[in-house]
Design a protein around this motif. Structure first.
Motif, short mmCIF file in Angstrom:
data_model
loop_
_atom_site.label_atom_id
_atom_site.label_comp_id
_atom_site.label_asym_id
_atom_site.label_seq_id
_atom_site.Cartn_x
_atom_site.Cartn_y
_atom_site.Cartn_z
N SER A 1 0.87 -1.01 0.02
CA SER A 1 0.01 -0.15 -0.10
C SER A 1 0.94 1.33 -0.04
O SER A 1 1.95 1.23 0.57
N TRP A 2 0.41 2.35 -0.64
CA TRP A 2 1.14 3.67 -0.62
C TRP A 2 1.16 4.17 0.84
O TRP A 2 0.01 4.38 1.60
N ASN A 3 2.37 4.52 1.16
CA ASN A 3 2.68 5.28 2.66
C ASN A 3 3.18 6.32 2.49
O ASN A 3 4.21 6.61 1.82
N HIS A 4 2.78 7.46 3.18
CA HIS A 4 3.56 8.72 3.01
C HIS A 4 4.05 8.92 4.29
O HIS A 4 3.52 8.94 5.29
N PHE A 5 5.43 9.28 4.22
CA PHE A 5 6.27 9.47 5.46
C PHE A 5 7.13 10.91 5.37
O PHE A 5 7.43 11.50 4.26
N GLY A 6 6.93 11.66 6.54
CA GLY A 6 7.69 13.08 6.71
C GLY A 6 8.49 12.73 7.77
O GLY A 6 8.16 12.33 8.82
N LEU A 7 9.81 13.40 7.95
CA LEU A 7 10.57 13.52 8.82
C LEU A 7 11.04 15.04 8.88
O LEU A 7 11.61 15.52 7.98
N VAL A 8 10.86 15.45 10.08
CA VAL A 8 11.23 16.95 10.26
C VAL A 8 12.03 17.15 11.21
O VAL A 8 11.79 16.74 12.50
N HIS A 9 13.17 18.08 11.17
CA HIS A 9 13.83 18.43 12.29
C HIS A 9 13.40 20.00 12.41
O HIS A 9 13.75 20.82 11.58
N THR A 10 12.83 20.31 13.43
CA THR A 10 12.53 21.68 13.76
C THR A 10 13.30 22.72 14.61
O THR A 10 13.30 23.99 14.52
N GLY A 11 14.82 22.17 14.79
CA GLY A 11 15.74 22.78 15.55
C GLY A 11 15.67 22.37 17.05
O GLY A 11 16.62 22.82 17.89
N SER A 12 14.47 21.98 17.68
CA SER A 12 14.18 21.58 18.83
C SER A 12 13.69 20.01 18.90
O SER A 12 13.94 19.35 19.96
N TYR A 13 13.18 19.56 17.79
CA TYR A 13 12.54 18.15 17.85
C TYR A 13 12.65 17.46 16.62
O TYR A 13 12.86 18.32 15.65
N VAL A 14 12.82 16.15 16.54
CA VAL A 14 12.84 15.66 15.28
C VAL A 14 11.41 14.95 15.35
O VAL A 14 10.91 14.25 16.26
#
Length: 174
Positions: free
Chosen positions: A121-134
């Motif tokens: 199945s299609w899965n969408h992932f996002g990884l974000v580094h905000t400067g304080s959190y991942v």
């Protein structure tokens, strides 16, 4: 006279919209398909483009089919990896499990292990580094986060799609 001048402008605008809409429609449903043998994308020197950034984000659509990825044959989706001071990646480490990792210049690994991957199945992932959190997102929903204030300062590294280097192994997507 004003009416005559606006008609060509409206016609040009209408033609431009038609051309743009046709070119946008022609660009849908494209994907890379990896067989686990000789397929991968590597962008040389890409780490220099993000080095020193306090905020980063990476997203990808994946259609995982491997029901049993086991070490050393994990399935690397995409990202940067040097296993020292510049990690920002996704890899499938179990039938329904991914590892999302951020490691900045402090050398400390911030791992988010998430067991919500859906096979075939299609899965969408996002990884974000905000400067304080991942933060890890799956299909638009925040699923986990860990604290991190360390940026990536290393400028020598490549961006990978369909594989991730790990010492002498490649986590090659199958």
């Amino acid at each position: 006279m004003m009416k005559k001048a606006t008609r060509p402008l409206i016609l040009v605008f209408s033609l431009l919209l038609l051309i743009l809409s046709n070119s946008l429609l022609a660009q849908h449903q494209n994907a890379l398909d990896f067989d686990g043998i000789d397929d991968a994308v590597e962008t040389t020197g890409a780490l220099s483009l993000i080095a020193g950034s306090t905020t980063l984000s990476m997203t990808c659509w994946v259609y995982p089919t491997n029901p049993n990825p086991i070490f050393p044959d994990f399935d690397g989706f995409c990202g940067f990896r040097n296993d020292f001071d510049a990690d920002f990646y996704f890899t499938q480490i179990g039938p329904a499990t991914i590892e999302a990792r951020f490691r900045g210049s402090d050398g400390i690994s911030r791992d988010i292990v998430y067991a919500g991957l859906v096979l075939n199945s299609w899965n969408h992932f996002g990884l974000v580094h905000t400067g304080s959190y991942v933060k890890l997102y799956h299909n638009g929903l925040l699923v986990d986060s860990v604290s991190s204030a360390s940026p990536i300062t290393n400028t020598a590294g490549n961006f990978f799609i369909g594989t991730l280097p790990y010492f002498s192994n490649d986590y090659r997507l199958t």
